[in-house]
Design a protein around this motif. Sequence first.
Motif, PDB file in Angstrom:
ATOM      1  N   GLY A   7       0.860  -1.184   0.000  1.00 18.13           N
ATOM      2  CA  GLY A   7       0.000   0.000   0.000  1.00 18.13           C
ATOM      3  C   GLY A   7       0.885   1.219   0.000  1.00 18.13           C
ATOM      4  N   PRO A   8       0.392   2.324  -0.523  1.00 19.01           N
ATOM      5  CA  PRO A   8       1.199   3.547  -0.563  1.00 19.01           C
ATOM      6  C   PRO A   8       1.461   4.098   0.834  1.00 19.01           C
ATOM      7  CG  PRO A   8      -1.055   3.958  -1.301  1.00 19.01           C
ATOM      8  CD  PRO A   8      -0.931   2.485  -1.121  1.00 19.01           C
ATOM      9  N   PRO A   9       2.391   5.053   0.966  1.00 20.59           N
ATOM     10  CA  PRO A   9       2.656   5.648   2.272  1.00 20.59           C
ATOM     11  C   PRO A   9       1.382   6.271   2.832  1.00 20.59           C
ATOM     12  CG  PRO A   9       3.733   6.908   0.493  1.00 20.59           C
ATOM     13  CD  PRO A   9       3.248   5.629  -0.097  1.00 20.59           C
ATOM     14  N   GLY A  10       1.087   5.972   4.094  1.00 21.81           N
ATOM     15  CA  GLY A  10      -0.120   6.531   4.706  1.00 21.81           C
ATOM     16  C   GLY A  10      -1.350   5.659   4.516  1.00 21.81           C
ATOM     17  N   ALA A  11      -1.183   4.484   3.907  1.00 23.00           N
ATOM     18  CA  ALA A  11      -2.348   3.611   3.657  1.00 23.00           C
ATOM     19  C   ALA A  11      -2.816   2.894   4.921  1.00 23.00           C
ATOM     20  CB  ALA A  11      -2.019   2.591   2.572  1.00 23.00           C
ATOM     21  N   SER A 109      -0.456 -15.077   0.514  1.00 19.60           N
ATOM     22  CA  SER A 109      -1.380 -14.015   0.081  1.00 19.60           C
ATOM     23  C   SER A 109      -0.700 -12.664   0.141  1.00 19.60           C
ATOM     24  CB  SER A 109      -2.594 -13.905   1.010  1.00 19.60           C
ATOM     25  OG  SER A 109      -3.407 -14.988   0.912  1.00 19.60           O
ATOM     26  N   VAL A 110      -1.181 -11.788  -0.726  1.00 18.64           N
ATOM     27  CA  VAL A 110      -0.688 -10.416  -0.749  1.00 18.64           C
ATOM     28  C   VAL A 110      -1.894  -9.502  -0.574  1.00 18.64           C
ATOM     29  CG1 VAL A 110       0.384  -8.660  -2.205  1.00 18.64           C
ATOM     30  CG2 VAL A 110       1.236 -11.010  -2.267  1.00 18.64           C
ATOM     31  N   ILE A 111      -1.852  -8.696   0.468  1.00 16.50           N
ATOM     32  CA  ILE A 111      -2.960  -7.771   0.733  1.00 16.50           C
ATOM     33  C   ILE A 111      -2.551  -6.397   0.212  1.00 16.50           C
ATOM     34  CG2 ILE A 111      -4.317  -6.635   2.551  1.00 16.50           C
ATOM     35  CD1 ILE A 111      -4.877  -9.552   2.551  1.00 16.50           C
ATOM     36  N   LEU A 112      -3.386  -5.833  -0.636  1.00 19.85           N
ATOM     37  CA  LEU A 112      -3.108  -4.500  -1.175  1.00 19.85           C
ATOM     38  C   LEU A 112      -4.124  -3.516  -0.603  1.00 19.85           C
ATOM     39  CD1 LEU A 112      -1.808  -2.485  -3.143  1.00 19.85           C
ATOM     40  CD2 LEU A 112      -3.283  -3.409  -4.943  1.00 19.85           C
ATOM     41  N   LEU A 113      -3.633  -2.583   0.219  1.00 14.71           N
ATOM     42  CA  LEU A 113      -4.524  -1.577   0.818  1.00 14.71           C
ATOM     43  C   LEU A 113      -4.658  -0.418  -0.157  1.00 14.71           C
ATOM     44  CD1 LEU A 113      -3.355  -1.286   4.541  1.00 14.71           C
ATOM     45  CD2 LEU A 113      -5.557  -2.138   3.695  1.00 14.71           C
ATOM     46  N   GLU A 114      -5.880  -0.165  -0.614  1.00 14.17           N
ATOM     47  CA  GLU A 114      -6.085   0.892  -1.601  1.00 14.17           C
ATOM     48  C   GLU A 114      -6.693   2.126  -0.937  1.00 14.17           C
ATOM     49  OE1 GLU A 114      -6.316  -0.926  -5.835  1.00 14.17           O
ATOM     50  OE2 GLU A 114      -8.184  -1.369  -4.751  1.00 14.17           O
ATOM     51  N   VAL A 115      -5.985   3.244  -1.092  1.00  7.95           N
ATOM     52  CA  VAL A 115      -6.430   4.508  -0.483  1.00  7.95           C
ATOM     53  C   VAL A 115      -6.188   5.626  -1.497  1.00  7.95           C
ATOM     54  CG1 VAL A 115      -6.027   6.114   1.432  1.00  7.95           C
ATOM     55  CG2 VAL A 115      -5.813   3.654   1.832  1.00  7.95           C
ATOM     56  N   ASP A 116      -7.184   6.516  -1.653  1.00  8.98           N
ATOM     57  CA  ASP A 116      -7.018   7.608  -2.626  1.00  8.98           C
ATOM     58  C   ASP A 116      -5.992   8.630  -2.119  1.00  8.98           C
ATOM     59  OD1 ASP A 116      -8.678  10.060  -1.350  1.00  8.98           O
ATOM     60  OD2 ASP A 116      -9.567   8.128  -0.823  1.00  8.98           O
ATOM     61  N   LYS A 117      -5.455   9.412  -3.075  1.00 11.10           N
ATOM     62  CA  LYS A 117      -4.330  10.313  -2.746  1.00 11.10           C
ATOM     63  C   LYS A 117      -4.698  11.366  -1.708  1.00 11.10           C
ATOM     64  CE  LYS A 117      -1.305   9.845  -6.665  1.00 11.10           C
ATOM     65  NZ  LYS A 117      -0.917  10.324  -7.974  1.00 11.10           N
ATOM     66  N   GLU A 118      -5.912  11.894  -1.761  1.00  8.07           N
ATOM     67  CA  GLU A 118      -6.289  12.943  -0.809  1.00  8.07           C
ATOM     68  C   GLU A 118      -6.324  12.371   0.623  1.00  8.07           C
ATOM     69  OE1 GLU A 118      -6.105  16.054  -1.071  1.00  8.07           O
ATOM     70  OE2 GLU A 118      -6.919  16.435   0.927  1.00  8.07           O
ATOM     71  N   ASP A 169     -10.326  -2.190   0.288  1.00  3.12           N
ATOM     72  CA  ASP A 169     -10.606  -0.765   0.421  1.00  3.12           C
ATOM     73  C   ASP A 169     -10.029  -0.310   1.765  1.00  3.12           C
ATOM     74  OD1 ASP A 169     -11.612   1.740   0.677  1.00  3.12           O
ATOM     75  OD2 ASP A 169     -13.735   1.154   0.602  1.00  3.12           O
ATOM     76  N   GLY A 170      -8.992   0.532   1.700  1.00  2.00           N
ATOM     77  CA  GLY A 170      -8.290   0.938   2.919  1.00  2.00           C
ATOM     78  C   GLY A 170      -8.812   2.234   3.505  1.00  2.00           C
ATOM     79  N   VAL A 171      -9.984   2.697   3.043  1.00  2.75           N
ATOM     80  CA  VAL A 171     -10.563   3.933   3.582  1.00  2.75           C
ATOM     81  C   VAL A 171     -11.678   3.555   4.549  1.00  2.75           C
ATOM     82  CG1 VAL A 171     -11.751   6.087   3.000  1.00  2.75           C
ATOM     83  CG2 VAL A 171     -10.019   5.163   1.448  1.00  2.75           C
ATOM     84  N   GLY A 172     -11.707   4.220   5.709  1.00  4.78           N
ATOM     85  CA  GLY A 172     -12.768   3.952   6.688  1.00  4.78           C
ATOM     86  C   GLY A 172     -12.192   3.760   8.068  1.00  4.78           C
ATOM     87  N   GLU A 173     -12.993   3.170   8.946  1.00  5.15           N
ATOM     88  CA  GLU A 173     -12.554   2.954  10.326  1.00  5.15           C
ATOM     89  C   GLU A 173     -11.553   1.798  10.382  1.00  5.15           C
ATOM     90  OE1 GLU A 173     -13.442   4.685  13.063  1.00  5.15           O
ATOM     91  OE2 GLU A 173     -14.496   6.018  11.669  1.00  5.15           O
ATOM     92  N   ASP A 176     -13.161  -1.617  10.723  1.00  3.58           N
ATOM     93  CA  ASP A 176     -13.869  -2.067   9.515  1.00  3.58           C
ATOM     94  C   ASP A 176     -12.875  -2.585   8.476  1.00  3.58           C
ATOM     95  OD1 ASP A 176     -16.201  -1.288  10.679  1.00  3.58           O
ATOM     96  OD2 ASP A 176     -16.301   0.649   9.661  1.00  3.58           O
ATOM     97  N   ILE A 177     -11.762  -1.868   8.341  1.00  2.18           N
ATOM     98  CA  ILE A 177     -10.743  -2.294   7.365  1.00  2.18           C
ATOM     99  C   ILE A 177     -10.167  -3.640   7.815  1.00  2.18           C
ATOM    100  CG2 ILE A 177      -8.529  -1.669   6.292  1.00  2.18           C
ATOM    101  CD1 ILE A 177      -9.352   1.310   6.940  1.00  2.18           C
ATOM    102  N   ASN A 178      -9.954  -3.748   9.117  1.00  2.00           N
ATOM    103  CA  ASN A 178      -9.417  -5.000   9.661  1.00  2.00           C
ATOM    104  C   ASN A 178     -10.377  -6.178   9.397  1.00  2.00           C
ATOM    105  OD1 ASN A 178      -9.018  -6.671  12.653  1.00  2.00           O
ATOM    106  ND2 ASN A 178      -7.347  -6.434  11.204  1.00  2.00           N
ATOM    107  N   GLN A 179     -11.676  -5.924   9.525  1.00  6.52           N
ATOM    108  CA  GLN A 179     -12.661  -6.977   9.240  1.00  6.52           C
ATOM    109  C   GLN A 179     -12.581  -7.417   7.781  1.00  6.52           C
ATOM    110  OE1 GLN A 179     -14.547  -8.689  11.269  1.00  6.52           O
ATOM    111  NE2 GLN A 179     -13.599  -7.521  12.916  1.00  6.52           N
ATOM    112  N   ARG A 180     -12.390  -6.430   6.888  1.00  8.82           N
ATOM    113  CA  ARG A 180     -12.276  -6.769   5.450  1.00  8.82           C
ATOM    114  C   ARG A 180     -11.067  -7.680   5.230  1.00  8.82           C
ATOM    115  NH1 ARG A 180     -12.619  -0.444   4.033  1.00  8.82           N
ATOM    116  NH2 ARG A 180     -14.674  -0.145   4.937  1.00  8.82           N
TER     117      ARG A 180
END
Length: 188
Positions: A7-11, A109-118, A169-173, A176-180
Amino acid sequence: MNLILFGPPGAGKGTQAALIVDKYKLAHLSTGDLLRHEMSSSTELGNEITEIINSGKLVPNHHVLKMIKIFIENNKKSNGFLFDGFPRNQDQANLLDKLLANLDLKITSVILLEVDKESLRERILSRSQKEGRADDNEETLIKRLEVYFSETEPVIAHYSNKGLVKSIDGVGEINDINQRINSILDLV
Ligand code: AMP
């Protein structure tokens, strides 16, 4: 179970990594944490890499590869590994495959956390106030993102070709992300 968290920095890799290793009892390797420890202990390596890290570039492979070899060797009896912030380029991915193969292991497995730039920008700036990391500022973030997209993101293809990548989807609480993530890992 041997995982990579991309995941990108800050993900939110560090936050999610802590929850994953606790639940699945994995050995956690964060190259960023190890390198920061070298810097805060002012070791020879730490002093050499401070400027590189603070500018947002990658630390030269030979430093990182030495750390990885030692970490894998010291933890080969563990329940599995979680690699967080590693591999960051193709040479690192090749070495990781080789070191694991020597132990008859592979990435599961490879987990990819996706988060928008803003959202990344907001998180990095808020983390800079809480943790005071010298590389958490707007200027360095731009460089870190550039490095991520040019050197690290292409490595994901190395694993998606093997059908190992799960995008989250790495955006949210945090929970919630952990549950995903858990809902995917529980099926592995
Ligand atoms: P991180 O905490 O993973 O965001 O890493 C912080 C910084 O440490 C990065 O911007 C790089 O300068 C350095 N770093 C961390 N992991 C690696 C790696 N695998 N290879 C090279 N440099 C790394």
